[in-house]
Design an enzyme around this catalytic site. Sequence first.
Site, PDB file in Angstrom:
ATOM      1  N   GLU A   1       0.800  -1.108  -0.104  1.00  0.00           N
ATOM      2  CA  GLU A   1       0.027  -0.087   0.113  1.00  0.00           C
ATOM      3  C   GLU A   1       0.858   1.067  -0.046  1.00  0.00           C
ATOM      4  O   GLU A   1       0.538   2.271  -0.492  1.00  0.00           O
ATOM      5  CB  GLU A   1      -0.867   0.056   1.211  1.00  0.00           C
ATOM      6  CG  GLU A   1      -2.131   1.156   1.184  1.00  0.00           C
ATOM      7  CD  GLU A   1      -3.017   0.938   2.258  1.00  0.00           C
ATOM      8  OE1 GLU A   1      -4.175   0.147   1.860  1.00  0.00           O
ATOM      9  OE2 GLU A   1      -2.870   1.227   3.277  1.00  0.00           O
TER      10      GLU A   1
ATOM     11  N   HIS B   1       6.682 -26.988   2.856  1.00  0.00           N
ATOM     12  CA  HIS B   1       6.040 -28.239   2.258  1.00  0.00           C
ATOM     13  C   HIS B   1       5.114 -27.522   1.087  1.00  0.00           C
ATOM     14  O   HIS B   1       3.874 -28.436   0.949  1.00  0.00           O
ATOM     15  CB  HIS B   1       5.355 -28.907   3.375  1.00  0.00           C
ATOM     16  CG  HIS B   1       6.272 -29.663   4.122  1.00  0.00           C
ATOM     17  ND1 HIS B   1       6.776 -30.812   4.120  1.00  0.00           N
ATOM     18  CD2 HIS B   1       7.137 -29.227   5.399  1.00  0.00           C
ATOM     19  CE1 HIS B   1       7.770 -31.324   4.775  1.00  0.00           C
ATOM     20  NE2 HIS B   1       7.785 -30.196   5.805  1.00  0.00           N
TER      21      HIS B   1
ATOM     22  N   LYS C   1     -13.850   1.277  -4.466  1.00  0.00           N
ATOM     23  CA  LYS C   1     -14.857   1.694  -3.320  1.00  0.00           C
ATOM     24  C   LYS C   1     -16.133   2.498  -3.702  1.00  0.00           C
ATOM     25  O   LYS C   1     -17.164   2.330  -3.575  1.00  0.00           O
ATOM     26  CB  LYS C   1     -14.354   2.265  -2.279  1.00  0.00           C
ATOM     27  CG  LYS C   1     -13.325   1.353  -1.395  1.00  0.00           C
ATOM     28  CD  LYS C   1     -13.129   1.767   0.038  1.00  0.00           C
ATOM     29  CE  LYS C   1     -12.273   3.209   0.195  1.00  0.00           C
ATOM     30  NZ  LYS C   1     -11.872   3.789   1.577  1.00  0.00           N
TER      31      LYS C   1
END
Length: 550
Positions: free
Chosen positions: A363, A394, A516
Amino acid sequence: MSFSLASTLPAWQAVQTHYESVGKHLVLKELFAKDSSRFEKFSFTFNGLKEEDGPILFDFSKNLITEETVELLVKLAKEANVEGLRDALFAGEHINFTEDRAVFHPALRNVSEKPMKVNGQDVMPGVRKVLRHMKEFSDAVRSGAWKGYTGKPIKSIVNVGIGGSDLGPVMVTEALKPYGQENLELHFVSNIDGTHLAEALKKCDPETTLFLIASKTFTTAETCTNAKSAKDWFLASAKDPSHVAKHFVALSTNEKEVTAFGISAQNMFEFSDWVGGRYSVWSAIGLSVALYIGYENFEAFLSGAHAMDEYFCSTPLEKNIPALAALISIWYSDFFGAQTHLVAPYDQYLHRFPAYLQQLSMESNGKAITRSGDMVNYTTGKILWGEPGTNSQHSFFQLIHQGTKLIPADFLIPIESHNPIDNNKHHRMLFSNFAAQTEALMLGKTPAEVKAEGTPDEIVPHKTFVGNRPSNSIIAKKITPASLGALIAFYEWVTFTEGAVWNINSFDQFGVELGKKLAKNVLAQLETKGDVENHDSSTNGLINLFKNGF
């Protein structure tokens, strides 16, 4: 000096020349073979903590660097005026020029008596006032003196926030779980997906639950929606709206909206507009941390970060740990073409650390426009990711060892475990994997070594490791409130230094706004009847599918 594009700086061009003639030909195992003191030359110890918390070792020796590389990178930092921008930040100048704000989160952890001024005003009296409020409140809740509406003490705390109002408190309370109060259960609700709130509330009793509503503006859509639903859930049992005052507090600056919600102004914990969301865990947003680990430990957390601030400001760039880490990161992203950076904490309590650092780094530095308004012609904003070891070994370590991408990595581990099970056998195994992975990435495995093990010729290429994969090793004495504070601040200053060299504003985040804004328009359309037709065909199709179902 004033500049727009970092790539036009003479020092940048010198680093580019060095990369072409030296850097891209470096072989780590040859560098170690030629220089038995390489570890000593490229390792640095941070000694700014108390004995029980530190020190912290940063080993940069397994990087594709020479002493000349470091000299040239430091010259680049100086030409880019990293030190000048750092000093301007600590002087309270409005270096977040796009929002006309100071970047002053270091004041939140200034445990010294030194004043820190913004616009000519010392902010420290206000910072200390909020800290006193946090201490009084956290002490009252933890001791049981703060009672719910039926006279019962608080047992569950639900932090409702998103972004910086969530990621920091989640990570820190998980990392410092050994210091948490056992009779307090913490829940964090961030996602607007109703599942997140519903699952948290299943474990709570309205009579013994405290909600922390964390939103600077108290207008964040996700947080306000979750907060209203939490209040509805609470009032379904409590009935009387006056009881909200005992069960809801606000971490905000908007007193009007806070009191309209039903929270008393006395239960509002403020912070200033010079506190960016991703730097807010040091502020009132950290109230959940103080409630869980206790105010004294929260203060130690602040002091560890302050110690790293002091170090960053006073240490020459040639030996400055965060600055060097940032410059090495730039070396890989802008000259080797690396696109990502792995953080692998070998400590289960730090399982949310990579997610926290993702926001901090991506950000901050996910920008393509320089401070002077020009489009960059170089790489910025590395993709930061990770999972704890040994689990990560793994899953994705296959790609790091034998894939086609160069992925610089940070490996992080404490020497002392909070849980030395089976006479510390588990931790010895953990450390053996930590050390072995950095060595394996560096050394690789040659075809001759594979063949010597009796491997059939046609399988040899599949078991060969190219090696020469770089990594940083970070070894803390123990993960304590203070050492965690120092580690977070270390990464903050890494992020700052990268942004300064790239000449971007690391402190705004306009990239989160467009989606948004469009979401508000879509939501309005979802609440009306009929198909929509005013978007592109894909977006129209998706919206109409949601409205009409399959």
